[in-house]
Write an enzyme that holds these catalytic residues in place. Structure first.
Site, short mmCIF file in Angstrom:
data_model
loop_
_atom_site.label_atom_id
_atom_site.label_comp_id
_atom_site.label_asym_id
_atom_site.label_seq_id
_atom_site.Cartn_x
_atom_site.Cartn_y
_atom_site.Cartn_z
N ASN A 19 0.74 -1.11 -0.09
CA ASN A 19 -0.05 0.24 0.09
C ASN A 19 0.95 1.29 -0.19
OD1 ASN A 19 -1.64 2.14 0.72
ND2 ASN A 19 -2.17 1.19 2.62
N LYS A 31 0.12 4.19 -0.14
CA LYS A 31 -0.33 5.53 0.41
C LYS A 31 -0.22 6.53 -0.73
CE LYS A 31 -0.16 3.34 4.82
NZ LYS A 31 0.04 3.30 6.21
N HIS A 56 -9.66 1.30 4.61
CA HIS A 56 -8.30 1.56 5.15
C HIS A 56 -8.40 2.36 6.22
CE1 HIS A 56 -4.22 2.42 6.03
NE2 HIS A 56 -3.85 1.50 5.43
N GLU A 90 -6.82 4.75 7.80
CA GLU A 90 -6.50 6.28 7.34
C GLU A 90 -7.81 6.88 6.48
OE1 GLU A 90 -2.56 5.56 5.33
OE2 GLU A 90 -1.97 5.16 7.32
N GLU A 141 -5.98 -5.17 9.84
CA GLU A 141 -4.83 -4.20 10.16
C GLU A 141 -5.41 -3.45 11.50
OE1 GLU A 141 -2.78 -2.90 6.68
OE2 GLU A 141 -4.60 -1.64 6.71
N GLY A 171 2.05 1.85 10.98
CA GLY A 171 2.99 3.00 11.00
C GLY A 171 3.62 3.09 12.39
N SER A 197 2.80 -2.56 10.43
CA SER A 197 4.32 -2.62 10.56
C SER A 197 4.96 -3.75 10.12
CB SER A 197 4.75 -2.27 12.05
OG SER A 197 4.48 -0.87 12.39
P1 PGA Z 1 2.49 0.24 7.80
O1 PGA Z 1 0.93 0.25 7.14
O2 PGA Z 1 3.07 -1.15 6.94
O3 PGA Z 1 3.37 1.22 7.40
O4 PGA Z 1 2.53 -0.11 9.18
C1 PGA Z 1 0.33 -0.76 6.74
C2 PGA Z 1 -0.93 -0.33 5.94
O5 PGA Z 1 -1.53 1.04 6.48
O6 PGA Z 1 -1.62 -0.73 5.07
#
Ligand code: PGA
Length: 250
Positions: free
Chosen positions: A9, A11, A96, A98, A167, A173, A211
């Site tokens: 992803n 982003k 997601h 976010e 997730e 993150g 992560s």
């Molecule tokens: P991350 O993000 O691997 O940076 O924790 C995962 C995601 O948001 O899909």
């Protein structure tokens, strides 16, 4: 050997030029392996660039991070599923964390998007997961089940086409990963939800995200409940990503 999905992803990273550079470097380093699918959820502006470079690689898919459920209309700033498909997307992330927590996407929105993606024969990847306070209050499974409620009323055949990404929000993150055991417990609850609706538990594909890095991906994939990974931060550098998708996993 079990089929594995490695989904990146990106982003809000990698515009078209950087995305092309990434894919060229990645393809130069990645030795194709059977039973591995690689998915890139690229920013809308980069979907076409990625799709053009992986056209002859059926195991590599590009998808959208965000789509609207209507096919067209007065929705400034949005991208529709037919538009994403025209650019080369074969799937999309939905819900997601976010999108949910920064942009206010609701379970009603995710419900509409999943149904629209199914109608257009694109792969929906529905993201679910609890926040830290919810986990601490013991609400993880009830939060995830509420989010799965977006799929209410779909028949078993449609449900069987949906990929779930679990997730936990506290792991995204933050450098804090759920243990394979934490993830497995929630994945089992998700499978139970599906099997209560006519989809065999093993027929559901569930990714873990939060992560995931080069140094923990192998341990996560060793957990039989985890069918693949959804990776943010560690997916935007081509050499690291090529190493991640090449880890031994059986
Ligand atoms: P991350 O993000 O691997 O940076 O924790 C995962 C995601 O948001 O899909």
């Amino acid at each position: 050997m079990k089929r594995r999905i490695f989904a990146g992803n990106w982003k809000m990273h990698l515009g078209p030029d950087d995305a092309r550079q990434f894919i060229r470097t990645f393809l130069g380093r990645y030795r194709r392996e059977n039973q591995r699918d690689i998915w890139f959820f690229a920013p809308a502006s980069s979907i076409e660039a990625v799709a053009g470079l992986v056209r002859d690689r059926p195991e590599i898919m590009v998808g959208a991070q965000h789509v609207h459920w209507e096919d067209s209309g007065a929705y400034t700033g949005e991208i529709s599923i037919p538009m994403a498909a025209q650019a080369g997307a074969r799937g999309a992330l939905v819900g997601h964390s976010e999108r949910r927590h920064i942009f206010g996407e609701t379970d009603e929105d995710t419900s509409r998007k999943v149904r629209a993606l199914l109608r257009h024969q694109l792969q929906p990847v529905l993201c679910v997961g609890e926040k830290l306070d919810q986990r601490e209050r013991g609400e993880t499974v009830s939060v995830v089940e509420r989010q799965l409620g977006a799929l209410a009323g779909l028949d078993a055949a449609s449900l069987g086409r949906i990929v779930i990404a679990y997730e936990p929000v506290w792991a995204i993150g933050t450098g804090r990963t759920a243990t394979p055991q934490d993830a497995a417990d929630v994945h089992r609850a998700i499978r139970a939800w599906f099997s209560g609706r006519g989809v065999p538990a093993r027929g559901v594909t569930i990714l873990y995200g939060g992560s995931v890095k080069l140094d923990n991906v192998q341990a996560l994939l060793a957990e039989p409940e985890i069918d693949g990974v959804l990776v943010g931060g560690a997916s935007v550098e081509a050499a690291t990503w090529a190493a991640m998708v090449s880890v031994p996993a059986d």
